[in-house]
Design a protein around this motif. Structure first.
Motif, short mmCIF file in Angstrom:
data_model
loop_
_atom_site.label_atom_id
_atom_site.label_comp_id
_atom_site.label_asym_id
_atom_site.label_seq_id
_atom_site.Cartn_x
_atom_site.Cartn_y
_atom_site.Cartn_z
N ARG A 215 67.70 0.01 -124.67
CA ARG A 215 67.61 0.95 -125.88
C ARG A 215 68.36 0.46 -126.92
O ARG A 215 68.24 0.92 -128.05
CB ARG A 215 67.98 2.35 -125.21
CG ARG A 215 69.68 2.52 -124.97
CD ARG A 215 69.55 3.78 -124.60
NE ARG A 215 71.30 4.03 -124.61
CZ ARG A 215 71.71 5.19 -124.32
NH1 ARG A 215 71.13 6.13 -123.79
NH2 ARG A 215 73.17 5.22 -124.58
N TYR A 216 69.11 -0.54 -126.53
CA TYR A 216 70.18 -1.38 -127.65
C TYR A 216 69.37 -2.61 -128.14
O TYR A 216 70.29 -3.52 -128.62
CB TYR A 216 71.41 -1.33 -126.99
CG TYR A 216 72.29 -0.08 -126.62
CD1 TYR A 216 72.60 0.80 -127.63
CD2 TYR A 216 72.45 0.01 -125.44
CE1 TYR A 216 73.19 1.72 -127.44
CE2 TYR A 216 73.14 1.31 -125.08
CZ TYR A 216 73.46 2.22 -126.05
OH TYR A 216 73.77 3.33 -125.82
N SER A 217 68.30 -2.75 -127.86
CA SER A 217 67.59 -4.17 -128.34
C SER A 217 67.92 -4.63 -129.53
O SER A 217 67.88 -5.93 -129.82
CB SER A 217 66.32 -4.30 -127.67
OG SER A 217 65.47 -3.40 -128.20
N ASP A 218 67.89 -3.44 -130.53
CA ASP A 218 68.05 -3.98 -131.81
C ASP A 218 69.74 -3.91 -132.31
O ASP A 218 69.91 -4.03 -133.61
CB ASP A 218 67.31 -2.77 -132.70
CG ASP A 218 67.75 -1.44 -132.35
OD1 ASP A 218 68.56 -1.40 -131.52
OD2 ASP A 218 67.56 -0.59 -133.40
N ASN A 219 70.49 -3.67 -131.25
CA ASN A 219 71.99 -3.60 -131.68
C ASN A 219 72.61 -4.48 -130.61
O ASN A 219 73.03 -4.18 -129.64
CB ASN A 219 72.40 -2.24 -131.65
CG ASN A 219 73.90 -2.15 -132.05
OD1 ASN A 219 74.63 -3.17 -131.88
ND2 ASN A 219 74.18 -0.96 -132.34
N PRO A 220 72.80 -5.81 -130.89
CA PRO A 220 73.46 -6.82 -130.20
C PRO A 220 74.67 -6.54 -129.39
O PRO A 220 75.21 -6.69 -128.17
CB PRO A 220 73.43 -8.01 -130.51
CG PRO A 220 72.41 -8.06 -131.81
CD PRO A 220 72.57 -6.57 -132.30
N THR B 294 74.08 -9.00 -120.69
CA THR B 294 74.62 -8.63 -122.10
C THR B 294 73.55 -8.89 -123.27
O THR B 294 73.76 -8.63 -124.58
CB THR B 294 75.93 -9.33 -122.35
OG1 THR B 294 75.45 -10.64 -122.25
CG2 THR B 294 77.07 -8.89 -121.42
N THR B 295 72.40 -9.76 -123.10
CA THR B 295 71.34 -9.82 -124.06
C THR B 295 70.03 -9.67 -123.15
O THR B 295 70.10 -9.48 -122.15
CB THR B 295 71.40 -11.16 -124.60
OG1 THR B 295 71.22 -12.36 -123.70
CG2 THR B 295 72.87 -11.64 -125.07
N GLU B 296 69.01 -9.42 -123.78
CA GLU B 296 67.75 -9.45 -123.53
C GLU B 296 67.47 -10.69 -122.65
O GLU B 296 66.90 -10.57 -121.68
CB GLU B 296 66.83 -9.23 -124.46
CG GLU B 296 66.54 -7.64 -124.76
CD GLU B 296 65.38 -7.51 -125.68
OE1 GLU B 296 64.13 -7.45 -125.31
OE2 GLU B 296 65.54 -6.92 -127.01
N LYS B 297 67.64 -11.76 -123.39
CA LYS B 297 67.50 -13.21 -122.54
C LYS B 297 68.05 -13.22 -121.13
O LYS B 297 67.73 -13.65 -120.11
CB LYS B 297 68.06 -14.25 -123.56
CG LYS B 297 67.65 -15.72 -122.96
CD LYS B 297 68.29 -16.68 -123.82
CE LYS B 297 67.93 -17.80 -123.26
NZ LYS B 297 68.64 -19.07 -124.29
#
Length: 121
Positions: free
Chosen positions: A58-63, A32-35
């Motif tokens: 593709r959603y890395s700028d939209n958590p 659910t997160t890049e981390k």
């Protein structure tokens, strides 16, 4: 740790072919997160499939959208495993019960997970 149902199913089938019938439960980690995605890659020791990584990153700028995409991917994974006869799923919660609850509810697994901690008796 795995990213694709096929990886777990191949392992299950190889063990069964060797007459190993020990319980084998797949672990599902909602990404659910890049981390969390990078931690899962580290734990698995393999890269995430490009399709999955692309779907999430593709959603890395939209958590919020990344979280929703990660939950959807975990639900699809769980559905596939259950269709293949896997008797149960193990969830890596990473101290995020709400994400796991969303996956469990979407999979309609038993009764809804309680939002309140169990009383100690």
């Amino acid at each position: 740790m795995f990213f694709a149902a096929e990886d777990f199913l191949r392992l299950r089938d190889r063990l069964a072919a060797r007459h190993c019938h020990a319980p084998l439960l797949p672990g599902v980690m909602p990404l659910t997160t890049e981390k969390v995605l990078h931690k899962a890659i580290e734990l698995a020791g393999v890269d995430a499939p490009p399709k999955l990584a692309g779907e999430l990153l593709r959603y890395s700028d939209n958590p919020r959208a990344l979280r929703a995409a990660g939950i959807d991917a975990a639900v699809r994974l769980g559905e596939r495993l259950l269709r293949e006869g896997v008797p149960a799923l193990h969830f890596y919660t990473l101290n995020n019960a709400s994400t796991t609850r969303a996956v469990v509810e979407a999979l309609r697994l038993g009764r809804a997970v309680s939002r309140e901690p169990a009383a100690l008796t």
